[in-house]
Design a protein around this motif. Structure first.
Motif, PDB file in Angstrom:
ATOM      1  N   TYR A  72       9.400   3.880  -0.664  1.00 17.89           N
ATOM      2  CA  TYR A  72       8.535   4.759  -1.447  1.00 17.89           C
ATOM      3  C   TYR A  72       9.267   5.986  -1.976  1.00 17.89           C
ATOM      4  N   ASP A  73       9.998   6.667  -1.102  1.00 15.62           N
ATOM      5  CA  ASP A  73      10.582   7.948  -1.511  1.00 15.62           C
ATOM      6  C   ASP A  73      11.664   7.783  -2.568  1.00 15.62           C
ATOM      7  N   GLU A  74      12.466   6.719  -2.494  1.00 15.09           N
ATOM      8  CA  GLU A  74      13.469   6.512  -3.543  1.00 15.09           C
ATOM      9  C   GLU A  74      12.787   6.181  -4.867  1.00 15.09           C
ATOM     10  N   ALA A  75      11.683   5.456  -4.807  1.00 12.17           N
ATOM     11  CA  ALA A  75      10.931   5.151  -6.023  1.00 12.17           C
ATOM     12  C   ALA A  75      10.354   6.427  -6.629  1.00 12.17           C
ATOM     13  N   LEU A  76       9.798   7.297  -5.788  1.00 14.21           N
ATOM     14  CA  LEU A  76       9.279   8.579  -6.281  1.00 14.21           C
ATOM     15  C   LEU A  76      10.377   9.406  -6.920  1.00 14.21           C
ATOM     16  N   ALA A  77      11.547   9.444  -6.301  1.00 18.73           N
ATOM     17  CA  ALA A  77      12.658  10.227  -6.845  1.00 18.73           C
ATOM     18  C   ALA A  77      13.015   9.757  -8.253  1.00 18.73           C
ATOM     19  N   PHE A  78      12.940   8.456  -8.496  1.00 16.69           N
ATOM     20  CA  PHE A  78      13.269   7.944  -9.825  1.00 16.69           C
ATOM     21  C   PHE A  78      12.129   8.162 -10.807  1.00 16.69           C
TER      22      PHE A  78
ATOM     23  N   LEU B  60       2.619  11.953  -9.898  1.00 11.75           N
ATOM     24  CA  LEU B  60       2.125  11.304  -8.686  1.00 11.75           C
ATOM     25  C   LEU B  60       0.612  11.483  -8.671  1.00 11.75           C
ATOM     26  N   VAL B  61      -0.111  10.385  -8.663  1.00 10.28           N
ATOM     27  CA  VAL B  61      -1.573  10.426  -8.693  1.00 10.28           C
ATOM     28  C   VAL B  61      -2.122  10.393  -7.277  1.00 10.28           C
ATOM     29  N   GLU B  62      -1.642   9.450  -6.475  1.00  9.94           N
ATOM     30  CA  GLU B  62      -2.108   9.305  -5.098  1.00  9.94           C
ATOM     31  C   GLU B  62      -0.935   8.962  -4.190  1.00  9.94           C
ATOM     32  N   ASP B  63      -0.978   9.490  -2.990  1.00 13.54           N
ATOM     33  CA  ASP B  63      -0.033   9.110  -1.935  1.00 13.54           C
ATOM     34  C   ASP B  63      -0.804   9.207  -0.622  1.00 13.54           C
TER      35      ASP B  63
ATOM     36  N   GLU C 235      -2.614   1.659   9.428  1.00  7.83           N
ATOM     37  CA  GLU C 235      -2.982   0.365  10.010  1.00  7.83           C
ATOM     38  C   GLU C 235      -2.215  -0.794   9.362  1.00  7.83           C
ATOM     39  N   GLN C 236      -1.674  -0.552   8.166  1.00  8.02           N
ATOM     40  CA  GLN C 236      -0.889  -1.570   7.478  1.00  8.02           C
ATOM     41  C   GLN C 236       0.576  -1.169   7.322  1.00  8.02           C
ATOM     42  N   ALA C 237       0.946  -0.037   7.910  1.00 10.97           N
ATOM     43  CA  ALA C 237       2.318   0.486   7.839  1.00 10.97           C
ATOM     44  C   ALA C 237       2.798   0.612   6.387  1.00 10.97           C
ATOM     45  N   LYS C 238       1.915   1.145   5.531  1.00  9.90           N
ATOM     46  CA  LYS C 238       2.290   1.347   4.137  1.00  9.90           C
ATOM     47  C   LYS C 238       1.585   2.581   3.588  1.00  9.90           C
ATOM     48  N   ARG C 239       1.853   2.861   2.325  1.00  8.57           N
ATOM     49  CA  ARG C 239       1.214   3.969   1.627  1.00  8.57           C
ATOM     50  C   ARG C 239       0.581   3.432   0.348  1.00  8.57           C
ATOM     51  N   TRP C 240      -0.569   3.987  -0.004  1.00  4.79           N
ATOM     52  CA  TRP C 240      -1.201   3.699  -1.293  1.00  4.79           C
ATOM     53  C   TRP C 240      -0.673   4.773  -2.232  1.00  4.79           C
ATOM     54  N   MET C 241       0.268   4.390  -3.093  1.00  2.00           N
ATOM     55  CA  MET C 241       0.953   5.367  -3.929  1.00  2.00           C
ATOM     56  C   MET C 241       0.859   4.928  -5.383  1.00  2.00           C
TER      57      MET C 241
ATOM     58  N   THR D 205      -2.604   2.963 -13.897  1.00  2.00           N
ATOM     59  CA  THR D 205      -1.520   3.536 -13.104  1.00  2.00           C
ATOM     60  C   THR D 205      -0.621   2.433 -12.573  1.00  2.00           C
ATOM     61  N   ILE D 206       0.551   2.846 -12.121  1.00  2.00           N
ATOM     62  CA  ILE D 206       1.480   1.938 -11.464  1.00  2.00           C
ATOM     63  C   ILE D 206       1.343   2.154  -9.968  1.00  2.00           C
ATOM     64  N   LEU D 207       1.071   1.070  -9.265  1.00  3.06           N
ATOM     65  CA  LEU D 207       1.005   1.099  -7.806  1.00  3.06           C
ATOM     66  C   LEU D 207       2.395   0.774  -7.285  1.00  3.06           C
ATOM     67  N   LEU D 208       3.033   1.728  -6.621  1.00  2.31           N
ATOM     68  CA  LEU D 208       4.341   1.478  -6.027  1.00  2.31           C
ATOM     69  C   LEU D 208       4.109   0.749  -4.713  1.00  2.31           C
ATOM     70  N   ALA D 209       4.449  -0.522  -4.698  1.00  2.00           N
ATOM     71  CA  ALA D 209       4.153  -1.409  -3.569  1.00  2.00           C
ATOM     72  C   ALA D 209       5.449  -1.762  -2.845  1.00  2.00           C
ATOM     73  N   ARG D 210       5.626  -1.216  -1.662  1.00  2.00           N
ATOM     74  CA  ARG D 210       6.830  -1.538  -0.893  1.00  2.00           C
ATOM     75  C   ARG D 210       6.774  -2.993  -0.458  1.00  2.00           C
ATOM     76  N   ALA D 211       7.852  -3.708  -0.707  1.00  2.00           N
ATOM     77  CA  ALA D 211       7.925  -5.112  -0.304  1.00  2.00           C
ATOM     78  C   ALA D 211       7.788  -5.191   1.215  1.00  2.00           C
ATOM     79  N   ALA D 212       6.922  -6.094   1.675  1.00  2.09           N
ATOM     80  CA  ALA D 212       6.622  -6.205   3.100  1.00  2.09           C
ATOM     81  C   ALA D 212       7.250  -7.426   3.746  1.00  2.09           C
ATOM     82  N   THR D 213       7.760  -8.349   2.944  1.00  5.24           N
ATOM     83  CA  THR D 213       8.350  -9.574   3.487  1.00  5.24           C
ATOM     84  C   THR D 213       9.653  -9.859   2.739  1.00  5.24           C
ATOM     85  N   PRO D 214      10.518 -10.656   3.310  1.00  4.77           N
ATOM     86  CA  PRO D 214      11.730 -11.043   2.582  1.00  4.77           C
ATOM     87  C   PRO D 214      11.417 -11.769   1.267  1.00  4.77           C
ATOM     88  N   GLU D 215      10.349 -12.528   1.232  1.00  2.00           N
ATOM     89  CA  GLU D 215       9.962 -13.221   0.005  1.00  2.00           C
ATOM     90  C   GLU D 215       9.600 -12.229  -1.093  1.00  2.00           C
TER      91      GLU D 215
END
Length: 132
Positions: A14-20, A29-32, A37-43, A56-66
């Motif tokens: 998330y933070d590297e994406a925000l920096a860019f 930044l609209v929401e963070d 409970e899901q080990a993520k952020r709604w950003m 808006t663009i939802l910055l979605a951290r990849a949660a699986t190798p796939e």
């Protein structure tokens, strides 16, 4: 009436994406909101000057190798997102000064002036000022 609310963009962190997107491109930044409970952020972010009802663009951290395998290639190597501007020269210069990597130089096309840049992951974006 239905409307497109968000477009998900897979990111590594998330933070590297925000920096860019916020730091270099000037997006807002609209929401963070932590989602522990899901080990993520709604950003969510949006381009500067976009209205409150804009998609808006939802910055979605990849949660699986796939999912991680698609970071930077969400559209199979084609331009993925189109960033419209009302002043191409201003924004092209600002992005260049911020260190954005241009993949294709500015060109005048029948629909407007356009250049292609790569985000920090390699996704391709058009910066475009539409004519007319």
């Amino acid at each position: 009436m239905p409307r497109l609310a968000h477009v998900a963009l897979l990111v590594r962190e998330y933070d590297e994406a925000l920096a860019f997107y916020v730091g270099r491109l000037g997006f807002s930044l609209v929401e963070d909101v932590p989602q522990p409970e899901q080990a993520k952020r709604w950003m969510t972010i949006r381009p500067p000057g976009a209205g409150a009802d804009a998609t808006t663009i939802l910055l979605a951290r990849a949660a699986t190798p796939e999912q991680a395998a698609f970071i930077g290639n969400q559209s199979g190597g084609r331009v993925f997102l189109f960033l419209a501007t009302d002043d191409f020269a201003r924004d092209h210069a600002a992005f260049t000064d911020a260190g954005v990597r241009w993949v294709r130089p500015p060109a005048v096309q029948p629909y407007g002036t356009v250049a292609v840049f790569a985000d920090l992951y390699g996704n391709l974006w058009d910066l475009v000022q539409f004519s007319g």
